[in-house]
Enzyme design. Structure first.
Site, mmCIF file in Angstrom:
data_model
loop_
_atom_site.group_PDB
_atom_site.id
_atom_site.type_symbol
_atom_site.label_atom_id
_atom_site.label_comp_id
_atom_site.label_asym_id
_atom_site.label_seq_id
_atom_site.Cartn_x
_atom_site.Cartn_y
_atom_site.Cartn_z
ATOM 1 N N GLU A 276 0.824 -1.207 0.000
ATOM 2 C CA GLU A 276 0.000 0.000 0.000
ATOM 3 C C GLU A 276 0.864 1.266 0.000
ATOM 4 O OE1 GLU A 276 -3.723 -0.763 2.194
ATOM 5 O OE2 GLU A 276 -3.475 1.253 2.982
ATOM 6 N N HIS A 305 7.224 -27.106 0.085
ATOM 7 C CA HIS A 305 6.545 -28.162 -0.666
ATOM 8 C C HIS A 305 5.410 -27.596 -1.499
ATOM 9 C CE1 HIS A 305 8.860 -31.085 1.643
ATOM 10 N NE2 HIS A 305 8.766 -30.176 2.598
ATOM 11 N N LYS A 419 -13.039 2.473 -1.612
ATOM 12 C CA LYS A 419 -13.996 2.828 -0.551
ATOM 13 C C LYS A 419 -15.167 3.615 -1.153
ATOM 14 C CE LYS A 419 -10.953 3.044 3.545
ATOM 15 N NZ LYS A 419 -10.430 3.822 4.661
HETATM 16 O O1 PA5 Z 1 -3.079 1.935 5.930
HETATM 17 C C1 PA5 Z 1 -4.168 2.462 5.709
HETATM 18 O O2 PA5 Z 1 -4.318 3.692 5.748
HETATM 19 C C2 PA5 Z 1 -5.378 1.631 5.393
HETATM 20 O O3 PA5 Z 1 -5.068 0.288 5.229
HETATM 21 C C3 PA5 Z 1 -6.407 1.761 6.509
HETATM 22 O O4 PA5 Z 1 -5.846 1.319 7.703
HETATM 23 C C4 PA5 Z 1 -7.676 0.963 6.206
HETATM 24 O O5 PA5 Z 1 -8.214 1.360 4.980
HETATM 25 C C5 PA5 Z 1 -8.711 1.167 7.300
HETATM 26 O O6 PA5 Z 1 -9.005 2.527 7.462
HETATM 27 P P1 PA5 Z 1 -9.654 3.087 8.768
HETATM 28 O O7 PA5 Z 1 -8.755 2.834 9.912
HETATM 29 O O8 PA5 Z 1 -9.858 4.531 8.497
HETATM 30 O O9 PA5 Z 1 -10.954 2.362 8.942
#
Ligand code: PA5
Length: 455
Positions: A276, A305, A419
């Site tokens: 990410e 394996h 989202k």
């Molecule tokens: O690293 C990030 O920003 C994302 O993976 C968020 O943690 C994830 O989308 C969840 O978001 P939130 O904590 O706002 O619910």
């Protein structure tokens, strides 16, 4: 903290025309300087607040946990992505070492998964922790709505005592509800991004609740931070990880393979962090770059394996991180049975951990012989300090890598796009235009004649 990082096989490979050398690393020192400069300018402030986390006070967490510890023996975390993976990773790693209270992390909206968790808990002894930095994420808010309804119906008198919320201190819908309804709350600092937040209230409340020494975890992170601040490139493990992964331009895949079941979820946490943070369409100047390395999680010895055939003989597009645990506090000796049978008698009196670690070295050797760059991280043992150190190491390496790649490692516009599409599909007010576009796309698909419905 006691981690050993062996970088040898990133550089000195026998049959590797595209291999890099330590000199290549030194030749790229300007990339490190650039990353260092951006890091130093931004650290301790938005959005690099993770830098300061090892120094933060955690008394408010410990006091709260002390207050509830006799009432509850289980916590269920509702969160997703950065608001869940760290909690899971720390718990999985340390529950092998210590007797901990139970933690379940519901990081999806799969009804079967929720049903499993609700069946496994004793509601009377369970506290629920809803974690969402934005306070609006559909998956987590759905879970929140489920749990508040469940608690109000099951424990009408004291439902609020069974719920913890963790979110931004000002922003988001969950914060509004906290203000209106007075739920117990913890804070996700606004200068720390979701996937960098395991060492905040996000990951520390559940860890302290189950019985993990969170101060030791922060101490490990703090010790590692000193190394990751090193100006000398060859002494800075985060810089070496970042730079080596970037200099191998043909390696589009980064495999992290712990030879340890308890550390498997830590590689899952890494998978999100690396993917990410570094998978980005635009660079810092706004030009299209489509960069990023695909992180893959594997488990030794199990995946020897399943995957290692591909790793040693398949495309030369991977760089590997193997993880070994040197000392085990629990082990099994392979009994002296079939001592006269040479097919298996070599195993007699050896321990399981000895076999596991031999397999780890065997894979390292096989990868190296096959000209596949690899590095090895050795945990002296699985303990809080080492886990904290590992977390900090990879957070720093990820940020350095992002700045070396000239992209922003702290945002996630691709996640936001998903989202928004979800809001539209679920008919959220204000997303009508997106809903229209998505419907057109779905209709086009139907008309394309490329869908087989098989009965
Ligand atoms: O690293 C990030 O920003 C994302 O993976 C968020 O943690 C994830 O989308 C969840 O978001 P939130 O904590 O706002 O619910």
């Amino acid at each position: 903290m006691n981690l050993t990082i062996d970088f040898t096989n990133l550089f000195q490979l026998m049959d590797m025309p595209d291999g890099i050398t330590q000199n290549d690393l030194m030749d790229s020192v300007s990339l490190c300087d650039k990353a260092n400069k951006i890091f130093s300018e931004k650290k301790s402030s938005e959005p690099l607040g993770f830098y300061d986390l090892p120094d933060k006070e955690v008394e408010h967490i410990l006091e709260y946990v002390e207050k509830i510890k006799s009432k509850f023996d289980t916590m269920v975390v509702f969160g997703i992505g950065g608001s869940a993976l760290g909690n899971k990773a720390v718990y999985s790693a340390l529950k092998a070492q210590k007797t901990l209270k139970k933690l379940f992390v519901y990081d999806n909206v799969d009804p079967y998964f929720l049903d499993d968790i609700m069946k496994a808990i004793n509601p009377e002894k369970t506290v629920f922790n809803v974690i969402t930095k934005s306070g609006t994420t559909a998956e987590t808010m759905a879970s929140f709505m489920f749990v508040i309804d469940y608690l109000k119906k099951t424990f009408p008198k004291d439902y609020k005592d069974r719920l913890i919320t963790t979110t931004d201190k000002e922003k988001g819908f969950l914060r509004k509800l906290i203000k209106d309804e007075g739920f117990q709350d913890f804070i996700v600092p606004d200068d720390v991004g979701g996937r960098f937040s395991v060492l905040t209230d996000v990951g520390l409340v559940s860890s302290a609740f189950v019985g993990i020494d969170i101060k030791a975890m922060l101490k490990g992170a703090s010790d590692m931070r000193k190394h990751c601040d090193e100006k000398d490139l060859l002494k800075n493990p985060a810089m070496i990880i970042a730079l080596s992964h970037i200099l191998y331009k043909t390696k589009n895949i980064s495999v992290m393979m712990p030879y340890s079941n308890p550390l498997y979820d830590l590689s899952d946490w890494y998978r999100q962090l690396w993917a990410e943070s570094l998978g980005k369409r635009y660079d810092l100047q706004g030009d299209e770059v489509f960069c990023g390395q695909t992180p893959v999680q594997a488990l030794g010895a199990t995946d020897q394996h399943s995957q290692v055939q591909l790793y040693t003989e398949g495309p030369k597009d991977k760089i590997f991180t193997l993880i070994m645990v040197e000392n085990y506090t629990k082990d099994f000796i392979i009994p002296e049975v079939y001592t006269d049978r040479q097919e298996v008698n070599y195993l007699c009196k050896k321990t399981f951990s000895q076999l596991l670690n031999a397999e780890c070295i065997a894979t390292e050797y096989a990868l190296t012989q096959a000209g596949r760059p690899n590095m090895m991280i050795k945990f002296s043992e699985i303990n809080e300090e080492n886990i904290g150190a590992f977390i900090y190491l990879y957070e720093a390496a990820t940020v350095y890598a992002g700045y070396m790649l000239n992209i922003n490692p702290l945002d996630q516009p691709g996640v936001e796009a998903g989202k928004i599409a979800t809001y539209a599909l679920m008919d959220k007010e204000g997303f009508e235009k997106q809903k229209n576009e998505i419907n057109q796309y779905l209709n086009k698909k139907k008309e394309s004649g490329n869908i087989l419905c098989l009965n």
